[in-house]
Structure formats: C-alpha cells, structure tokens
Design an enzyme around this catalytic site. Sequence first.
Site, PDB file in Angstrom:
ATOM      1  N   MET A  68       0.848  -1.192   0.000  1.00 22.99           N
ATOM      2  CA  MET A  68       0.000   0.000   0.000  1.00 22.99           C
ATOM      3  C   MET A  68       0.890   1.250   0.000  1.00 22.99           C
ATOM      4  O   MET A  68       0.448   2.340   0.371  1.00 22.99           O
ATOM      5  CB  MET A  68      -0.941  -0.005   1.199  1.00 22.99           C
ATOM      6  CG  MET A  68      -1.887  -1.215   1.190  1.00 22.99           C
ATOM      7  SD  MET A  68      -3.428  -0.967   2.061  1.00 22.99           S
ATOM      8  CE  MET A  68      -2.840  -0.661   3.706  1.00 22.99           C
ATOM      9  N   GLY A  69       2.143   1.091  -0.391  1.00 26.51           N
ATOM     10  CA  GLY A  69       3.054   2.242  -0.432  1.00 26.51           C
ATOM     11  C   GLY A  69       3.542   2.614   0.959  1.00 26.51           C
ATOM     12  O   GLY A  69       3.530   1.787   1.877  1.00 26.51           O
ATOM     13  N   HIS A  75       9.353  -3.431   3.632  1.00 29.05           N
ATOM     14  CA  HIS A  75       8.950  -3.667   2.239  1.00 29.05           C
ATOM     15  C   HIS A  75      10.181  -3.942   1.366  1.00 29.05           C
ATOM     16  O   HIS A  75      10.159  -4.809   0.492  1.00 29.05           O
ATOM     17  CB  HIS A  75       8.259  -2.430   1.657  1.00 29.05           C
ATOM     18  CG  HIS A  75       6.965  -2.061   2.316  1.00 29.05           C
ATOM     19  ND1 HIS A  75       6.838  -0.954   3.121  1.00 29.05           N
ATOM     20  CD2 HIS A  75       5.749  -2.649   2.282  1.00 29.05           C
ATOM     21  CE1 HIS A  75       5.594  -0.860   3.541  1.00 29.05           C
ATOM     22  NE2 HIS A  75       4.908  -1.880   3.056  1.00 29.05           N
ATOM     23  N   GLY A 188       5.125  -9.988   4.207  1.00 28.54           N
ATOM     24  CA  GLY A 188       5.833  -9.891   5.473  1.00 28.54           C
ATOM     25  C   GLY A 188       5.154 -10.725   6.558  1.00 28.54           C
ATOM     26  O   GLY A 188       3.926 -10.791   6.640  1.00 28.54           O
TER      27      GLY A 188
HETATM   28  O1  PAF Z   1      -0.116  -5.663   3.640  1.00 29.59           O
HETATM   29  C1  PAF Z   1      -0.547  -4.786   2.859  1.00 29.59           C
HETATM   30  O2  PAF Z   1       0.111  -3.792   2.576  1.00 29.59           O
HETATM   31  C2  PAF Z   1      -1.928  -4.960   2.256  1.00 29.59           C
HETATM   32  O3  PAF Z   1      -2.800  -5.569   3.146  1.00 29.59           O
HETATM   33  C3  PAF Z   1      -1.916  -5.674   0.908  1.00 29.59           C
HETATM   34  C4  PAF Z   1      -1.407  -7.099   1.033  1.00 29.59           C
HETATM   35  C5  PAF Z   1      -1.048  -4.911  -0.087  1.00 29.59           C
HETATM   36  C6  PAF Z   1      -3.332  -5.753   0.323  1.00 29.59           C
HETATM   37  O4  PAF Z   1      -3.875  -4.478   0.136  1.00 29.59           O
END
Ligand code: PAF
Length: 320
Positions: A68-69, A75, A188
Amino acid sequence: MTDTKTSATTSTAPAGSKETVRTQIIESLADLRAWRAQTGSLWLKGQKAAKETRGGADSPRIGFVPTMGALHQGHLELVKRAKADCDVVVVSIFVNPFQFAPHEDFGKYPRTFENDLKLLSEMGCDLVFYPSEKEIYPRGKDSIMAVVPPSPLNDTLEGAFRPTFFRGVATVVLKLFNLVQPHVAFFGEKDYQQLQVVKALVEDLDVPVEIVGVPTVRESDGLAMSSRNAYLGAAERTEATSLYKALSLVKTMADAGKDVAEATAAASLLRKEEKGWTLQYLSVCHGKSLAPLEQFQKPYVIVTAAKLGEVRLIDNIVVP
Ligand code: PAF
C-alpha cells in the site's frame, strides 16, 4: 500502451552505490495486461516449469510484492528477496479502500509515491503497478464479488477487531494475482494472519502462485517496522518498544517451560493504561490454523495488537 509512464534514471550511479534501473510505471489494467502478455505466458503451466526456465528469454520468473506504499525497510526486504529469486520484480502500490472500515485511517494513510518510486528504482524493481481506485473497483468497492476467508482465519485476532479486513485483503490480492500473474509473491510475517489468509487463498482456490513469508524487519530497539509508525509521537515511539518486549517475555517464559496462561500474564507490560496502552489481544496460536493454544506446541505464533493512544500496532513472534 498509451498511458504507461516510465521513471527513474539510467546508469549514472557510481560504482558501489545502489543499483538504479529504469522502473516502469503502469497505471491501467489494460496496460498491465499488455505488459504481462509480452512478458511470458508460463503462469498457468505452474511453478515447476517456471523454475526450470528461469532466465529464459521468453519465460522469466516473475516475483510480486503487493503493497500500500509508504515503503520502509520491511517492504524493501521483500523486494530484495524477490530480486534474489526472480527475473522480473513487480511491486503494486494501492491503498485498498475495501480493507479499511469506515472509522479507520484510509483517508490519512501515508501516501508517498515519489519517495516509494525512488526507493524501488534503487532496489532494481522492474515494474510498479500504481492503479487508481476506479481501475480496481470500476463499479465501486461495494459492488465487487468478494472473497471471504473461512473462520477462524477471518474472525479471530485481527478479524475480531477489523471484521471486514481480511475480506478486503483476500479480494484485492486475488485480483492483483490475476492481473500480474506472478510465479511467486512475497508477504511480510509482520502481518502474520494476513500471510495465513493469503496462503489459504491460493491453496483453497488453486491459484498458481507460490507464497513466501519474509521475517519481520525491526528497528534497532525491536519495534517492528510499519507504515503506521509514522503516526507515533516522540514519547509514544519510545513507549512502543513495550510491544515487542511483551512478546519476547512470553517467548522467554515458553522456553522456561511455563504454560500459555502464565506466560501471557506478561501482557501486564501492555496493560499500563497510564502509558497510553489499550491491549486488544495477546494470544498464542497454532502457526497455521491460528487456533488458540493452552500449551506451547510448535509450530506456534505469539501475536498481539494494542493501541498506543490512537495508533494501532500489531506484532508477533513466530516459532516454527
Ligand atoms: O499488507 C498490505 O500492505 C496490504 O494488506 C496488501 C497485502 C497490499 C493488500 O492491500
């Protein structure tokens, strides 16, 4: 591919500096489909074929990191794993409204696209999929066919506090998998229940994507990295380390032969309301089904969620 954007720089980086590649940005589903069609078609032939031909010109192994940025080191660790294992790495950035309840932080969720893109370019990410809400939910998020995970995965722990969360996650992840058609996707372990939901999703619905869980990345004082840490004030940031301390205490007591009830008394660390804590749960569960355990029996996971002031934090320790 008319509205495909490209970004980031060429090969001006000095030796020893981070790799910087041309990271392509795709915003529309049509462009993503066109890109995917050009990028090899082994997806439906399964994992084995893809692994055997890794590096082959017509069938690269595609790794996918959905996000989700508001990217942080956690990440980037997923991207690093994807780079090591795959020929092509795709990252999606989409703040998914479907997984936020009306009272949650969808509106104020940090959106830092330019910085995210810079980091991803430095990591050598090949493609960023950056769709709008209209692209993903053309008829609105409430009109989409939803994937509902079974109980107890859906209803316990996070699900008890965020009843529609996993429905939103499973639905968007399945949609992203169908669009990107990766061979492997990286998630993660910090969002441990989400990882189990995604594993069950691909297993139960025969989605040909291998799911890799990547251990939580922590700050030097133990706090698990999270985009929501940005909401913490200075005093809260210091206090936030109690969450991992509580989990670690439970693990120490487990190693000393205590039972779950005794060990979770360690939650007293988090019952300090005067410090701003509201404990939501601290549980010991089976590592896959997430069924609650009374005795520590591997594989298990110690999971917790607590609010510190207005900021909701989650964390866990996995004991495989
Ligand atoms: O973990 C996240 O950032 C979100 O839940 C995901 C897996 C991108 C789904 O929107």
